[in-house]
Design a protein around this motif. Structure first.
Motif, short mmCIF file in Angstrom:
data_model
loop_
_atom_site.label_atom_id
_atom_site.label_comp_id
_atom_site.label_asym_id
_atom_site.label_seq_id
_atom_site.Cartn_x
_atom_site.Cartn_y
_atom_site.Cartn_z
N THR A 1 0.83 -1.19 0.00
CA THR A 1 0.00 0.00 0.00
C THR A 1 0.87 1.25 0.00
O THR A 1 0.59 2.23 -0.67
CB THR A 1 -0.94 -0.04 1.22
OG1 THR A 1 -1.93 -1.02 0.96
CG2 THR A 1 -1.60 1.29 1.47
N VAL B 1 4.77 -0.94 3.41
CA VAL B 1 3.68 -1.27 4.32
C VAL B 1 2.60 -1.97 3.50
O VAL B 1 2.17 -1.46 2.47
CB VAL B 1 3.11 0.00 4.99
CG1 VAL B 1 1.99 -0.35 5.95
CG2 VAL B 1 4.22 0.78 5.71
N ALA C 1 -1.14 -3.74 2.64
CA ALA C 1 -2.53 -3.35 2.84
C ALA C 1 -3.07 -4.00 4.11
O ALA C 1 -2.86 -5.19 4.34
CB ALA C 1 -3.37 -3.78 1.64
N GLY C 2 -3.72 -3.21 4.93
CA GLY C 2 -4.33 -3.73 6.14
C GLY C 2 -3.37 -3.98 7.29
O GLY C 2 -3.76 -4.48 8.34
N GLU C 3 -2.11 -3.61 7.07
CA GLU C 3 -1.10 -3.83 8.11
C GLU C 3 -1.09 -2.64 9.08
O GLU C 3 -1.40 -1.52 8.70
CB GLU C 3 0.28 -3.95 7.43
CG GLU C 3 1.37 -4.44 8.33
CD GLU C 3 2.74 -4.58 7.65
OE1 GLU C 3 3.56 -5.34 8.16
OE2 GLU C 3 2.99 -3.91 6.62
N ILE D 1 -5.78 4.52 4.23
CA ILE D 1 -4.58 4.62 5.06
C ILE D 1 -4.82 5.66 6.14
O ILE D 1 -5.32 6.76 5.86
CB ILE D 1 -3.38 5.06 4.20
CG1 ILE D 1 -3.11 4.03 3.11
CG2 ILE D 1 -2.13 5.29 5.06
CD1 ILE D 1 -2.23 4.55 1.99
N LYS E 1 -8.84 -0.68 11.52
CA LYS E 1 -8.10 -1.74 10.81
C LYS E 1 -8.97 -2.98 10.71
O LYS E 1 -9.11 -3.57 9.64
CB LYS E 1 -6.81 -2.01 11.59
CG LYS E 1 -6.05 -3.26 11.20
CD LYS E 1 -4.75 -3.33 11.98
CE LYS E 1 -4.21 -4.74 12.16
NZ LYS E 1 -3.71 -5.35 10.93
N THR F 1 -5.13 0.52 6.60
CA THR F 1 -3.71 0.38 6.87
C THR F 1 -3.33 1.46 7.87
O THR F 1 -3.69 2.63 7.68
CB THR F 1 -2.92 0.57 5.55
OG1 THR F 1 -3.41 -0.37 4.59
CG2 THR F 1 -1.43 0.39 5.75
#
Ligand code: ADP
Ligand code: MG
Length: 234
Positions: free
Chosen positions: A10, A37, A39-41, A169, A195, A201
């Motif tokens: 992302t 980074v 996605a979704g982290e 984000i 999240k 993210t």
């Protein structure tokens, strides 16, 4: 565009270099930072004061342009966008939360949260702003001004404002830094719900070890560089 895009990070920073200030006050703040980074982290940015965390966050959010290096966010190279296009991109895709809230003092909570939607010409700005304030537990404070709210309430307004455009984000600079512990926990819960529930993210600058532990991963900065983790030998 192609199947690469789904698995591409992302946020991808490569070889970011940035100096700030003039003359004798010039500081080489970011020194060749590369970082991805997913996605979704949730990534925690940690490190000593002055190591460049806030500056790196501003670079990731497209608020500060580096002297060198590339920032690709959701497949868009931010360096290719002019100021207007960058502001539009940021407004749609990136929510930003500051330690000191940065609310407009002359606007109510509702007006503050509606502002990004109004700037984007959304017709239902006030309805959506109200729903977002209710979601952060402030349905009873819609018409209060920032000075009439506690620190925790102001930070919740700031989070509502950051997330109301539904960004993919969310970056936050010490979001609990000015709050007491119990209030800080509520704010943390709110960020991680984003999240969990929206797949956002998260990139969070923090000094709080509890908050850092909740992240999927931490990245440690030292003197403008990413400090590589010491490998653990088997
Ligand atoms: P952190 O958030 O990790 O505490 P910052 O990103 O705020 O660190 O700052 C990193 C370094 O860059 C510090 O030494 C700071 O003094 C310097 N710095 C930040 N902004 C400027 C600026 N506008 N002009 C000169 N130096 C700056
Ligand atoms: Mg900082």
């Amino acid at each position: 565009m192609n199947s690469d895009k789904a698995t591409a990070p992302t946020i991808a920073l490569s070889d970011i270099d940035l100096s700030l200030g003039r003359g004798a006050a010039r500081v080489h703040v970011l020194r060749g930072i590369s970082l991805s980074v997913a996605a979704g982290e949730a990534v925690g940015l940690v490190g000593p004061s002055g190591s460049g965390k806030s500056t790196l966050l501003m670079v990731m959010a497209g608020l500060e342009r580096p002297d060198a290096g590339r920032i690709v966010v959701e497949g868009t190279d931010l360096g290719t966008l002019d100021e207007d296009a960058l502001a539009r991109f940021r407004g749609r895709r990136i929510g930003i939360v500051f330690q000191a809230f940065h609310l407009v003092p002359t606007m109510t909570a509702l007006e503050n949260v509606a502002l990004p939607l109004e700037l984007a010409d959304k017709p239902d700005a006030y309805r959506r702003a109200q729903a977002e304030l209710e979601a952060v537990g402030l349905g009873h404070r819609l018409h209060h001004y920032p000075a009439q709210l506690s620190g925790g309430e102001q930070q919740r307004v700031a989070i509502a404002r950051a997330i109301v455009p539904d960004p993919a984000i969310l970056v936050a600079d010490e979001p609990t830094g000015n709050l007491d512990e119990a209030t800080g926990r509520q704010i943390v819960e709110l960020l991680f719900a984003l999240k969990r529930d929206r797949g956002a993210t998260l990139v969070l600058v923090t000094h709080d070890p509890g908050l850092a532990r909740l992240c999927d991963r931490t990245v440690r900065l030292r003197s403008g560089r990413v400090e590589e983790p010491v490998p653990v030998r088997a």
